[in-house]
Design a protein around this motif. Structure first.
Motif, PDB file in Angstrom:
ATOM      1  N   PHE A 102       0.964  -1.320  -0.045  1.00 15.71           N
ATOM      2  CA  PHE A 102      -0.068  -0.009   0.019  1.00 15.71           C
ATOM      3  C   PHE A 102       0.852   1.243   0.056  1.00 15.71           C
ATOM      4  CE2 PHE A 102      -2.815   3.259   1.973  1.00 15.71           C
ATOM      5  CZ  PHE A 102      -3.693   3.172   0.945  1.00 15.71           C
ATOM      6  N   ARG A 103       1.947   1.171   0.489  1.00 15.12           N
ATOM      7  CA  ARG A 103       2.708   2.432   0.750  1.00 15.12           C
ATOM      8  C   ARG A 103       3.606   2.589  -0.441  1.00 15.12           C
ATOM      9  NH1 ARG A 103       5.087   1.050   5.315  1.00 15.12           N
ATOM     10  NH2 ARG A 103       6.704  -0.381   4.328  1.00 15.12           N
ATOM     11  N   ASP A 104       3.999   1.614  -1.373  1.00 17.52           N
ATOM     12  CA  ASP A 104       4.509   1.598  -2.587  1.00 17.52           C
ATOM     13  C   ASP A 104       3.832   2.351  -3.563  1.00 17.52           C
ATOM     14  OD1 ASP A 104       6.840   0.370  -1.521  1.00 17.52           O
ATOM     15  OD2 ASP A 104       6.567  -1.577  -2.324  1.00 17.52           O
ATOM     16  N   GLY A 105       2.250   1.870  -3.656  1.00 20.48           N
ATOM     17  CA  GLY A 105       1.607   2.180  -4.929  1.00 20.48           C
ATOM     18  C   GLY A 105       0.132   2.389  -4.430  1.00 20.48           C
ATOM     19  N   GLY A 106      -0.240   2.347  -3.349  1.00 23.10           N
ATOM     20  CA  GLY A 106      -1.701   2.323  -2.909  1.00 23.10           C
ATOM     21  C   GLY A 106      -2.566   1.181  -3.230  1.00 23.10           C
ATOM     22  N   TYR A 107      -3.748   1.474  -3.479  1.00 20.44           N
ATOM     23  CA  TYR A 107      -4.388   0.372  -4.036  1.00 20.44           C
ATOM     24  C   TYR A 107      -4.302  -0.428  -5.328  1.00 20.44           C
ATOM     25  CZ  TYR A 107      -7.593   1.634   0.032  1.00 20.44           C
ATOM     26  OH  TYR A 107      -7.989   2.243   1.119  1.00 20.44           O
ATOM     27  N   LYS A 108      -3.781   0.366  -6.236  1.00 20.04           N
ATOM     28  CA  LYS A 108      -3.377   0.160  -7.563  1.00 20.04           C
ATOM     29  C   LYS A 108      -2.447  -1.065  -7.479  1.00 20.04           C
ATOM     30  CE  LYS A 108      -4.671   4.251 -10.172  1.00 20.04           C
ATOM     31  NZ  LYS A 108      -4.251   5.269 -11.179  1.00 20.04           N
ATOM     32  N   ALA A 109      -1.483  -0.979  -6.434  1.00 18.78           N
ATOM     33  CA  ALA A 109      -0.302  -1.691  -6.362  1.00 18.78           C
ATOM     34  C   ALA A 109      -0.924  -3.218  -6.148  1.00 18.78           C
ATOM     35  CB  ALA A 109       0.374  -1.437  -5.319  1.00 18.78           C
ATOM     36  N   PHE A 110      -1.981  -3.350  -5.497  1.00 15.98           N
ATOM     37  CA  PHE A 110      -2.605  -4.630  -5.469  1.00 15.98           C
ATOM     38  C   PHE A 110      -2.931  -5.409  -6.621  1.00 15.98           C
ATOM     39  CE2 PHE A 110      -3.275  -3.018  -1.240  1.00 15.98           C
ATOM     40  CZ  PHE A 110      -2.361  -3.853  -0.463  1.00 15.98           C
ATOM     41  N   PHE A 111      -3.115  -4.477  -7.944  1.00 16.80           N
ATOM     42  CA  PHE A 111      -3.786  -5.106  -9.011  1.00 16.80           C
ATOM     43  C   PHE A 111      -2.758  -4.994 -10.116  1.00 16.80           C
ATOM     44  CE2 PHE A 111      -7.257  -3.865  -6.624  1.00 16.80           C
ATOM     45  CZ  PHE A 111      -8.065  -4.939  -6.586  1.00 16.80           C
ATOM     46  N   ARG A 112      -1.545  -4.808  -9.879  1.00 19.47           N
ATOM     47  CA  ARG A 112      -0.429  -5.094 -10.868  1.00 19.47           C
ATOM     48  C   ARG A 112      -0.652  -6.106 -11.536  1.00 19.47           C
ATOM     49  NH1 ARG A 112       4.360  -2.588  -7.295  1.00 19.47           N
ATOM     50  NH2 ARG A 112       3.550  -0.150  -7.257  1.00 19.47           N
ATOM     51  N   GLY A 113      -0.515  -6.340 -12.776  1.00 24.67           N
ATOM     52  CA  GLY A 113      -0.478  -7.453 -13.891  1.00 24.67           C
ATOM     53  C   GLY A 113      -1.867  -7.836 -14.000  1.00 24.67           C
ATOM     54  N   LEU A 114      -2.905  -7.197 -13.753  1.00 22.91           N
ATOM     55  CA  LEU A 114      -4.255  -7.589 -14.090  1.00 22.91           C
ATOM     56  C   LEU A 114      -4.707  -7.304 -15.381  1.00 22.91           C
ATOM     57  CD1 LEU A 114      -6.922  -8.366 -12.401  1.00 22.91           C
ATOM     58  CD2 LEU A 114      -7.318  -5.892 -12.201  1.00 22.91           C
ATOM     59  N   PRO A 115      -4.271  -6.580 -16.338  1.00 21.03           N
ATOM     60  CA  PRO A 115      -4.807  -6.547 -17.473  1.00 21.03           C
ATOM     61  C   PRO A 115      -4.251  -7.788 -18.272  1.00 21.03           C
ATOM     62  CG  PRO A 115      -4.052  -4.269 -16.885  1.00 21.03           C
ATOM     63  CD  PRO A 115      -3.684  -5.104 -15.972  1.00 21.03           C
ATOM     64  N   ALA A 116      -3.140  -7.956 -18.199  1.00 26.86           N
ATOM     65  CA  ALA A 116      -2.520  -9.191 -18.723  1.00 26.86           C
ATOM     66  C   ALA A 116      -3.224 -10.481 -18.520  1.00 26.86           C
ATOM     67  CB  ALA A 116      -0.990  -9.433 -18.695  1.00 26.86           C
ATOM     68  N   ALA A 117      -3.575 -10.688 -17.010  1.00 21.70           N
ATOM     69  CA  ALA A 117      -4.104 -11.764 -16.451  1.00 21.70           C
ATOM     70  C   ALA A 117      -5.472 -11.887 -16.956  1.00 21.70           C
ATOM     71  CB  ALA A 117      -4.090 -11.886 -15.003  1.00 21.70           C
TER      72      ALA A 117
END
Length: 122
Positions: A102-117
């Motif tokens: 959360f500190r690194d990227g907020g809520y968006k950080a939990f969804f990294r790689g989602l478009p490809a998946a």
């Protein structure tokens, strides 16, 4: 010599076969789209948990293995993580990982790689 009943039956049969073929094609695409939507929605729901699990597992690797994997020393691995605001290797509690992500990227950080998946159709 013409047989109107035979001609009409033949046309009806061809129309029925064409209709059946169109319905099968339509059913295939409906099933494919429904399957993709189901898979994509499940990926969206599970992605944050998967991100946390992956980070916890990678953080619990002993520092000597992490340094060998990164082809660097333990000091440079820890310093590069802390310079980006991330947690150092070896602090893999769920709470620490949640805070770090959360500190690194907020809520968006939990969804990294989602478009490809979500674009993958198995």
């Amino acid at each position: 010599l013409r047989f109107p009943a035979y001609t009409r039956t033949q046309k009806t049969q061809m129309t029925a076969e064409q209709t059946h073929q169109r319905e099968q094609t339509r059913e295939f695409f409906v099933d494919a789209i429904a399957g993709w939507v189901a898979g994509a929605s499940s990926t969206v729901c599970v992605q944050p948990v998967d991100t946390i699990l992956t980070r916890v597992q990678s953080a619990s690797i002993p520092s000597s293995f992490a340094a060998a994997a990164a082809n660097t020393t333990t000091t440079s691995t820890s310093s590069s993580l802390s310079s980006r605001g991330g947690s150092a290797v070896g602090t893999g509690t769920t709470r620490n990982v949640l805070q770090s992500v959360f500190r690194d990227g907020g809520y968006k950080a939990f969804f990294r790689g989602l478009p490809a998946a979500t674009m993958v159709i198995p």
